[in-house]
Enzyme design. Structure first.
Site, PDB file in Angstrom:
ATOM      1  N   SER A 304       0.162  -6.880 -12.862  1.00 15.96           N
ATOM      2  CA  SER A 304      -0.312  -7.951 -11.984  1.00 15.96           C
ATOM      3  C   SER A 304       0.850  -8.739 -11.382  1.00 15.96           C
ATOM      4  O   SER A 304       1.592  -8.208 -10.558  1.00 15.96           O
ATOM      5  CB  SER A 304      -1.262  -8.849 -12.785  1.00 15.96           C
ATOM      6  OG  SER A 304      -1.897  -9.791 -11.977  1.00 15.96           O
ATOM      7  N   ASP A 315      11.000  -3.172  -2.744  1.00 15.69           N
ATOM      8  CA  ASP A 315      10.771  -2.828  -1.335  1.00 15.69           C
ATOM      9  C   ASP A 315      11.766  -3.492  -0.402  1.00 15.69           C
ATOM     10  O   ASP A 315      12.062  -2.967   0.670  1.00 15.69           O
ATOM     11  CB  ASP A 315       9.353  -3.217  -0.928  1.00 15.69           C
ATOM     12  CG  ASP A 315       8.311  -2.256  -1.472  1.00 15.69           C
ATOM     13  OD1 ASP A 315       8.684  -1.328  -2.207  1.00 15.69           O
ATOM     14  OD2 ASP A 315       7.112  -2.431  -1.157  1.00 15.69           O
ATOM     15  N   LYS A 329      -2.043  -2.912 -11.721  1.00 19.94           N
ATOM     16  CA  LYS A 329      -3.154  -3.820 -11.388  1.00 19.94           C
ATOM     17  C   LYS A 329      -2.832  -4.492 -10.058  1.00 19.94           C
ATOM     18  O   LYS A 329      -1.973  -5.367  -9.981  1.00 19.94           O
ATOM     19  CB  LYS A 329      -3.365  -4.878 -12.467  1.00 19.94           C
ATOM     20  CG  LYS A 329      -4.508  -5.837 -12.140  1.00 19.94           C
ATOM     21  CD  LYS A 329      -4.638  -6.946 -13.168  1.00 19.94           C
ATOM     22  CE  LYS A 329      -5.790  -7.884 -12.816  1.00 19.94           C
ATOM     23  NZ  LYS A 329      -5.574  -8.647 -11.576  1.00 19.94           N
TER      24      LYS A 329
END
Length: 542
Positions: A304, A315, A329
């Site tokens: 999460s 990224d 999640k």
């Protein structure tokens, strides 16, 4: 062949007739008022539910608690949606929120009731459950000898059984994944401090280390304070440890990521069925550590909010991700208040990393695959080899600088670290499960407290040696508790055993500031990270 079929048919014929007669009696009994001929009319679902409930209240033969029926219906309805949409009754709401926001007396676990079983999401830092060795993924099957698995237990009932006055004792029976036998624990309740930063320290003159155990209301302020302190201590490189961090408040993870990213870099965005839930979060403030080598540690227990941080840094090519694939999640829950004071936490959107990845792993609420995913990964060899992880080419994405990453189920680290089972023998497991190591180290620390406190931690870490005589005392304590000595397994575990004992003694004197610097010497992911700062520095220069 046809003769056999005909014979079987004639044999079964009396039974078929009997069933038909019984069905006729049932139909006759339930429809004998002759009202079945009424033409059906179209009604909405809410009206249909209300109509059925009114029939039960007015006509059902026995007295029933309609409030309980409604709550059961709501719970079962949400179970059909996804694994994370849940209903919390008015009585349970305040208690549930207190897990993330305030101090209380209890055993110190964050839990979730999944398929009628109490699952430990994570032991709370500094609490008695962590001290006694309760782990994420443990299932509580008995409390004080009373069966609580498969009994329809509620959140409020769990709180009632696990919380209690400081100093009181509770007995737990635990079923641990990958363990054949249940494990018994006796835990003394205590005040549970609600903190998120387990420890922050300088590994050497340049490398700082911060372990974050969860994302709570106070997490960002705690983290910012720890980061500033390490910077003032001369930190030039950082290890951010999110291993086993189950997540929490999304806002705290966004603020944390912002401390590492430059202005206007994407952190995370969400998409829902309704446009009002389409959001995006970008870095907007001047961060404390926007340059400098950064390594983030994750494993299968990182979920999460932890994955938001790891995904954003990966990224944007800001941090090197090291460890094993995270939980997966990527669903966002919104707390929605109901007029009676209850609450549903409804999944209203999916979150995506800056490259466009949804890292939510597949789920089907009709089977148990989602719940047993971590065990399945272990069984399929994923903990030991990156080659066992298969990615769908249609879920291939690229970071800002063109590195390949994948969606579809968790954050895959840039450097995979296999789970090292060499030292984890059955003998060592039994010593831990019977709390032999914790009992021995607490006794040793109490008996030698004056001597230990005379030295500073740096001296203890460098000079204190776990002797063979000390290990013999551990062996004898184990035998007195029914743990038979296994010489070959002991020799395999010996090095790791010494580290554990030394770290646990240090914890009794210097708390987490003494425990982690020693224990991390045996953490294969941490040790790999120390070897990868050259790659992390190259990434930071991109």
């Amino acid at each position: 062949m046809s003769e056999v079929k005909n014979s079987n048919f004639y044999i079964k014929l009396p039974f078929l007739l009997a069933i038909a007669i019984c069905a006729g009696i049932l139909i006759g009994a339930t429809m004998s008022d002759g009202t079945s001929g009424k033409s059906p009319r179209k009604v909405n679902n809410a009206q249909k539910f209300k109509e059925i409930l009114s029939y039960i209240e007015r006509d059902y033969v026995d007295e029933v608690d309609t409030d309980e029926l409604v709550e059961t219906a709501i719970t079962k309805m949400l179970e059909k949606l996804d694994p994370h949409s849940v209903y919390i009754s008015a009585d349970d709401k305040q208690l549930a929120n207190s897990q993330l926001e305030s101090e209380f007396d209890g055993i110190g676990v964050e839990f979730s009731i999944i398929r009628d079983t109490i699952n430990v999401v994570a032991p709370l830092t500094g609490g008695p459950s962590e001290e006694q060795g309760i782990r994420s993924g443990d299932k509580i099957v008995k409390v004080d000898g009373e069966l609580v698995a498969g009994t329809g237990i509620t959140n409020r009932e769990v709180f009632g059984k696990l919380r209690g006055p400081k100093g009181s004792e509770v007995a737990l029976t635990i079923k641990r994944p990958l363990e054949d036998e249940v494990i018994d624990f006796k835990i003394i309740r205590n005040k549970i401090p609600q903190t998120s930063i387990d420890v922050a320290y300088m590994v050497d003159e340049e490398v700082g280390y911060i372990k974050v155990s969860n994302f709570r209301a106070s997490t960002y302020e705690e983290f910012k304070e720890a980061l500033q302190q390490l910077k003032s201590d001369g930190m030039q490189k950082l290890i951010l440890d999110l291993q086993g961090n189950p997540g929490g408040y999304m806002g705290a993870s966004i603020k944390m990521a912002d401390e590492f990213l430059s202005d206007n870099q994407m952190i995370v965005y969400t998409e829902g069925k309704s446009k009002q839930y389409d959001t995006e979060a970008k870095a907007y403030r001047s961060g404390i550590f926007e340059s400098g080598a950064l390594i983030v540690l994750i494993n299968e227990g990182s979920a999460s909010a932890s994955e938001i941080v790891a995904g954003a840094l990966q990224d944007n090519d800001r941090g090197l991700i090291v460890g094993r694939r995270s939980f997966g999640k990527g669903l966002v829950q919104l707390p929605l208040n109901i007029s009676d004071g209850s609450e549903i936490r409804l999944t209203i959107s999916r979150y995506f990393t800056p490259s466009g990845r949804s890292i939510q792993k597949p789920y089907d609420n009709e089977d148990n695959a989602y719940r047993s995913d971590i065990t399945n990964r272990y069984d399929h060899g994923e903990f030991f080899s990156a080659d066992s992880i298969k990615f769908d080419d249609s879920l291939r994405y690229h970071t800002n600088k063109g590195r390949t990453v994948y969606g579809g189920g968790g954050i895959m680290p840039d450097f995979f670290v296999p789970y090292d089972t060499a030292a984890y023998t059955k003998y060592l497991t039994k010593l831990n499960n019977n709390n032999i190591l914790r009992e021995y180290t607490m006794n040793y620390a109490n008996q030698n407290k004056a001597k230990l406190e005379k030295m500073d931690f740096a001296t203890y870490k460098k000079s204190f040696v776990i002797s063979d005589d000390m290990l013999q005392q551990v062996i004898k304590m184990g035998e007195r508790s029914g743990v038979s000595f296994r010489e070959s397994e002991f020799e395999r575990s010996k090095t790791f055993l010494k580290i554990q004992v030394k770290a646990l003694i240090a914890k009794s004197i210097w708390k987490n500031e003494g425990f982690y610097p020693i224990y991390n010497e045996s953490d294969e992911i941490f040790q790999m990270a120390l070897q990868l700062f050259e790659e992390a520095e190259q990434l930071a220069k991109l």
